[in-house]
Design an enzyme around this catalytic site. Sequence first.
Site, PDB file in Angstrom:
ATOM      1  N   ASP B  51     -29.751  28.652   9.001  1.00  0.00           N
ATOM      2  CA  ASP B  51     -30.050  27.520  10.252  1.00  0.00           C
ATOM      3  C   ASP B  51     -28.988  26.313   9.873  1.00  0.00           C
ATOM      4  OD1 ASP B  51     -31.957  28.717  12.022  1.00  0.00           O
ATOM      5  OD2 ASP B  51     -33.269  28.867   9.819  1.00  0.00           O
ATOM      6  N   TYR B 109     -32.287  34.085  -1.666  1.00  0.00           N
ATOM      7  CA  TYR B 109     -32.092  32.781  -1.392  1.00  0.00           C
ATOM      8  C   TYR B 109     -32.820  31.896  -2.567  1.00  0.00           C
ATOM      9  CZ  TYR B 109     -31.365  33.581   3.593  1.00  0.00           C
ATOM     10  OH  TYR B 109     -30.863  34.036   4.873  1.00  0.00           O
TER      11      TYR B 109
END
Lengths: 249, 249
Positions: B51, B109
């Site tokens: 994003d 992540y």
Amino acid sequence: MRYKVVLAYDGTNYCGWQVQPNGISIQHVVEDVISSIQKVETHIEASGRTDAKVHAKGQVFHFDGHVNMTCEQWLKAMNAKLPEDMLVKEVTEVEDSFHSRFDAKWKNYDYYINLGEYDPFERNHVLQLCRPLDLDKMRECAKCFIGSHDFTAFNANSLQERPNQVRNIYDLWIEERGQIIVLHFYGEGFLRYMVRMITQTLIEVGKGRLSIEKVQELLQQAKKHSAPYNASAVGLYLVKVGYEDYKEE
Amino acid sequence: MRYKVVLAYDGTNYCGWQVQPNGISIQHVVEDVISSIQKVETHIEASGRTDAKVHAKGQVFHFDGHVNMTCEQWLKAMNAKLPEDMLVKEVTEVEDSFHSRFDAKWKNYDYYINLGEYDPFERNHVLQLCRPLDLDKMRECAKCFIGSHDFTAFNANSLQERPNQVRNIYDLWIEERGQIIVLHFYGEGFLRYMVRMITQTLIEVGKGRLSIEKVQELLQQAKKHSAPYNASAVGLYLVKVGYEDYKEE
């Protein structure tokens, strides 16, 4: 009431400390914030200018307050209004005679260089040299600069504006942090580009392109424009301004 | 010839991976660079989107090469043309059947949070929370998410677009680095905002505003919009995409 303020800033998006016709200066942003808090047009005076893109972890400035606020209230009010790339770290009341520039006894600048793989995250904060350097030679050369010397060859102030270019470097040492090296400069004061010019000189020595003898010669001859070395602003930080006599940290 | 590329980027100035009508996307910049190198309009396919403002240390994409260049030449050519906030770290030749998204077996992540003093230099790279958190509680709560669960409550994909929202989190642990904590997520795949929603949930637990029992309940009930927590993009990094079976690192 006069206040002494310790300010950190990321210099990336600024044209430097001083108000300039083009670009946004740190001084301008901070003066606007203080003026809006106390609703009086306020001038601030720093310990010294920093150039475009140069960072500070501990710049010092002073200003005169005209409203009834504690240091803690000033700190919070300024941080609430300053942009996110600045942080007021300390506000203290000082004598009316205090002057951030004239009373400064020493300054510490650090210069960060990445010798390893290019780091896109640190491109504005650490010089991305991305090649090895001979640190032993650089450390030996660094010693040439320590002490009181005529730095005429190693700064960009003209002799007209600053006839006396003798300065005292108290310490200059190189720290290794993994692939990053940090050059720590401690001195009574630094002329324009002096830290960056010494840094690039040391880099050239570390690359094997410049001999220590040549550096000593340039320092002794003290001629303007004889040392055409100037490192990028990107890796440079004004870390601390001392108002007491210098003592080894 | 198909190539697999490992790419790092600072997401600060981008609208995310995917091409968007407004804003510059990472995909667009990289496609332009590759197309200009091989003079053929080239499409690249990533392991997954990131994003706006999310960073990557090891995003993976693939593309089809139409010129006679070695991996090393591709790496240098891309890095010469990419902007300074991106870095190609690896280029390898792969089978024509290789697909960066379909073949990915796991992803890592990391999420960075600063619990200490506000750091103006890291404002785009580390969430500036600047308050203490109860790490013991967060660590206990993190265990709830490990394993195979229906993450319907903890992601922003609709059930229409993704009817199966069961995912397997292999590991989730919290590292302390001075005033910074790093949340390490390892899983077979993550739904939209899943890492950020779990992160903010853990932050709320660490603040004492949310109980571990409530988190377990939200996870078990698996209802959309029941967990209104979503951490900023700023501290999030796609660190690694694995193409072998997951083994604890």
